[in-house]
Design a protein around this motif. Structure first.
Motif, PDB file in Angstrom:
ATOM      1  N   GLU A 179       0.839  -1.183   0.000  1.00 49.74           N
ATOM      2  CA  GLU A 179       0.000   0.000   0.000  1.00 49.74           C
ATOM      3  C   GLU A 179       0.884   1.248   0.000  1.00 49.74           C
ATOM      4  O   GLU A 179       1.941   1.264   0.598  1.00 49.74           O
ATOM      5  N   PRO A 180       0.454   2.317  -0.691  1.00 40.97           N
ATOM      6  CA  PRO A 180       1.267   3.537  -0.728  1.00 40.97           C
ATOM      7  C   PRO A 180       1.287   4.247   0.626  1.00 40.97           C
ATOM      8  O   PRO A 180       0.364   4.110   1.425  1.00 40.97           O
ATOM      9  N   ASP A 181       2.334   4.967   0.872  1.00 41.08           N
ATOM     10  CA  ASP A 181       2.460   5.752   2.103  1.00 41.08           C
ATOM     11  C   ASP A 181       1.524   6.963   2.003  1.00 41.08           C
ATOM     12  O   ASP A 181       1.669   7.802   1.123  1.00 41.08           O
ATOM     13  N   GLU A 232       2.866  12.002  -0.992  1.00 39.49           N
ATOM     14  CA  GLU A 232       2.032  12.132  -2.199  1.00 39.49           C
ATOM     15  C   GLU A 232       2.698  11.501  -3.412  1.00 39.49           C
ATOM     16  O   GLU A 232       2.019  11.121  -4.368  1.00 39.49           O
ATOM     17  N   ASP A 233       4.028  11.392  -3.411  1.00 39.76           N
ATOM     18  CA  ASP A 233       4.747  10.859  -4.567  1.00 39.76           C
ATOM     19  C   ASP A 233       5.037   9.362  -4.441  1.00 39.76           C
ATOM     20  O   ASP A 233       5.744   8.791  -5.278  1.00 39.76           O
TER      21      ASP A 233
END
Length: 463
Positions: free
Chosen positions: A95-97, A101-102
């Motif tokens: 999962e993204p942090d 945002e990037d």
């Protein structure tokens, strides 16, 4: 093309000769049965998909989409994308942090790829016979809804004729109307659309016919676009073509549109006044058109003028409301009664009260009486207008609230207006109420009382 939808088996690095032999036998059996072996080359997805395997799987699907030639091919690609979505749902991806945002978002990226491929499938489908029908119906709607010039009508008819000729060569239809009536051309397009629908054209087998029909509808649409519409003309050309200037002989007022407007007012040509109002966008001409209708009063009341003024009145246009009063337009009462309590807009109230009075709106008696009451939120400068409106309506139900205002209101303007209104109602009861205030300290109130007394004396003399 029948692509396999089975999942890859996870390789353990050992090749089993028996398995290879088994696969070869299966292929031989399929060949013997006359079946395609393309399924063996179809992409497959491991049971436990990863970001890498999913991307490879989508690469293979993208290649198949590029090679797809039939609707069946596209159906197979859609089915493989279903498998990709299922594999993505079950895949354990990072999962993204949320604070970055990037940060990479593998799942989101894969979802975007699948969505893009889905769109690619839809873009590759068709065209269908339904697309031809839709294009023909759109052209028929344009033909019907557009106001054509004389030249434009001929050009539009020629465009339809050319389409009908092409369509008759491609499908079984016979529709060649005369040019005298646009309705005939519209009906002819409807006949072709029905014929196309009945032909049940197949996107694969009839691809050339569908493409040729769509090319013909494109040419039809272009021909209609090029045909001259009223909107293509300058405003003065439209007015001239519709006879607006025909009333002019020698004229001295400029612009000439104003000269023509005056003549149309004198002749009672309401339709021409409305034409000028709709066509001429200057504030100068708009004002003069509305003033013409105001001066004409009841003579200017037609279905068209009433519709226009009611539309403006619904937007609280005070000039339009005033004109409706001069027309005695009972049709406006329902709308105007809603504005009686517009305490935040005294100017709107004033013009509304007067208009309701001029119309003689019995339905407005109680709302107006409510605004006359000193406990209402209506401005003291507005309440006299409520009293005068009640007098113009002349309904005897207004006698009591007017008598109360005459007796108790702190504003002499309101009291005088109430006295005036009672005199307009004119019954003996109303006149006697006003006549009692002959010795009133307020000059404007006592003046109304003296006039009421004279009216009573006149009535007695003629009795």
């Amino acid at each position: 093309m029948d692509y396999a939808r089975s999942s890859w088996c996870m390789s353990n690095g050992d090749d089993d000769p028996a398995d290879a032999s088994e696969g070869a036998d299966a292929a031989d059996d399929a060949e013997d049965a006359g079946e395609s072996t393309d399924a063996a080359a179809a992409p497959t997805l491991p049971d436990e998909a990863t970001e890498e395997s999913l991307n490879e799987y989508l690469d293979d699907i993208e290649a198949l989409l590029d090679d797809a030639e039939t609707e069946a091919d596209l159906d197979d690609v859609d089915a493989l994308l279903d498998d990709a979505e299922a594999g993505l749902d079950e895949a354990d991806l990072p999962e993204p942090d949320e604070d970055d945002e990037d940060a990479d978002d593998p799942r989101g990226d894969l979802e975007d790829r699948i969505s893009d491929l889905r769109e690619g499938v839809e873009d590759a489908r068709g065209p269908y016979g339904e697309d031809v029908v839709d294009a023909i119906e759109a052209a028929a709607a344009t033909l019907e809804d557009t106001e054509w010039t004389a030249d434009g009508r001929d050009d539009a008819a020629n465009a339809v004729d050319a389409f009908l000729e092409t369509a008759s060569d491609l499908i079984d239809v016979d529709a060649f109307p005369a040019h005298e009536d646009l309705d005939d051309l519209i009906d002819a397009l409807g006949t072709v659309a029905e014929a196309v629908a009945d032909a049940d054209l197949d996107a694969d087998a009839d691809a050339e016919t569908i493409a040729a029909l769509l090319e013909a509808t494109d040419a039809l649409s272009a021909g209609l676009d090029d045909a001259e519409e009223w909107d293509d003309l300058e405003t003065h050309e439209q007015l001239r073509a519709q006879g607006y200037y025909d009333v002019l002989g020698h004229y001295k007022d400029f612009p000439v549109e104003w000269s023509a407007l005056k003549e149309h007012e004198a002749r009672g040509n309401v339709d021409m006044i409305l034409l000028a109002l709709d066509s001429l966008t200057s504030d100068f001409m708009e004002r003069h058109c509305l003033e013409a209708l105001e001066r004409m009063g009841k003579r200017g009341k037609t279905d068209a003028s009433l519709e226009m003024l009611l539309g403006r009145a619904e937007k609280r246009d005070q000039f339009a409301i005033s004109i409706l009063g001069k027309m005695a337009a009972e049709e406006a009462v329902e709308t105007l009664v809603e504005y009686v309590e517009e305490d935040s807009n005294p100017q709107l109230q004033k013009v509304t009260f007067k208009t309701l009075g001029e119309i003689g709106a019995a339905d407005a008696v109680q709302p107006l009486a409510n605004e006359l009451h000193p406990d209402s939120d209506t401005d003291d400068l507005v309440r006299p207008h409520a009293a005068r409106a009640l007098g113009l309506i002349g309904d005897t139900r207004a006698i009591d609230p007017l008598a109360d205002a005459l007796a108790e209101d702190e504003s002499d303007d309101v009291r005088a207006a109430a006295g005036w209104a009672l005199r307009q109602i004119g019954t003996q009861e109303a006149l006697e109420i006003v006549a009692e205030y002959g010795d009133e300290r307020s000059f404007i109130v006592s003046t109304e009382a003296e006039k009421a007394e004279r009216s009573l004396d006149a009535d007695s003399a003629t009795a």
